[in-house]
Design a protein around this motif. Sequence first.
Motif, mmCIF file in Angstrom:
data_model
loop_
_atom_site.group_PDB
_atom_site.id
_atom_site.type_symbol
_atom_site.label_atom_id
_atom_site.label_comp_id
_atom_site.label_asym_id
_atom_site.label_seq_id
_atom_site.Cartn_x
_atom_site.Cartn_y
_atom_site.Cartn_z
ATOM 1 N N LEU A 157 0.799 -1.223 0.000
ATOM 2 C CA LEU A 157 0.000 0.000 0.000
ATOM 3 C C LEU A 157 0.831 1.271 0.000
ATOM 4 N N HIS A 158 2.110 1.192 0.391
ATOM 5 C CA HIS A 158 2.967 2.377 0.468
ATOM 6 C C HIS A 158 3.927 2.484 -0.718
ATOM 7 N N ALA A 185 -1.799 -1.650 -11.174
ATOM 8 C CA ALA A 185 -2.812 -0.604 -11.328
ATOM 9 C C ALA A 185 -3.672 -0.426 -10.081
ATOM 10 N N THR A 186 -3.609 -1.364 -9.148
ATOM 11 C CA THR A 186 -4.438 -1.257 -7.938
ATOM 12 C C THR A 186 -3.645 -0.779 -6.717
ATOM 13 N N ILE A 187 -2.371 -0.477 -6.886
ATOM 14 C CA ILE A 187 -1.554 0.000 -5.754
ATOM 15 C C ILE A 187 -1.769 1.510 -5.625
ATOM 16 N N PRO A 188 -2.400 1.947 -4.544
ATOM 17 C CA PRO A 188 -2.859 3.338 -4.460
ATOM 18 C C PRO A 188 -1.768 4.406 -4.436
ATOM 19 N N ALA A 189 -0.604 4.135 -3.857
ATOM 20 C CA ALA A 189 0.430 5.170 -3.715
ATOM 21 C C ALA A 189 1.406 5.221 -4.882
ATOM 22 N N LEU A 190 1.272 4.315 -5.848
ATOM 23 C CA LEU A 190 2.265 4.192 -6.921
ATOM 24 C C LEU A 190 2.343 5.457 -7.779
ATOM 25 N N GLU A 191 3.554 6.013 -7.870
ATOM 26 C CA GLU A 191 3.806 7.241 -8.631
ATOM 27 C C GLU A 191 4.622 6.981 -9.892
ATOM 28 N N THR A 192 5.532 5.992 -9.832
ATOM 29 C CA THR A 192 6.456 5.745 -10.939
ATOM 30 C C THR A 192 6.521 4.251 -11.247
#
Length: 183
Positions: A97-98, A117-124
Amino acid sequence: MHRRMGEAVARVARKVNDTVENKADSLDLANCKLMTFPVGIYKAMRSVTEGIHRISLANNELKSITGRFVTTFSQLTELNLAGNYLHRLPEEITSLLHLRAIDLSRNRFRRFPEPLATIPALETIDLEENEIAEVPMDKLASMALLRSLNLRANPVGPEVRLLVRPLVPFDLLLSPEEPIPKA
């Protein structure tokens, strides 16, 4: 050969011990010739796994990452798996989640790893130099924090090239199109 293998094991053990003794927030096992994540590391690091935020397993010979690896290091914010032989990720990856950044460049992915695509914190997400032709842009467009998706050196279709801001709210990095040869 056995001597080189012994040296590699000793190097991994040293790196793990340094991480545990210094209560470091990162574990760097890049360039260690690992074919799998050593099971003994789980036990050796059990007192510090919650504090590990960054792991690099880049440039090894990993063919897979287990669900146990992902659930053990549940507080990861950065995961570098570049330069391995990975072609899929375990479903458990969605429990990170982080996780803000994942580097899967120079692997063997033929499909976009959709659990990302379901990992909420993913930026890169870095998927440079894989074999990905199709990308689930609808799912990616709904990722609120995604800032950058690197798909350079992948055989993506022309429909992906049409997706630019503001159609997708992140930077989409692609290789230049090959010029069409003149007859």
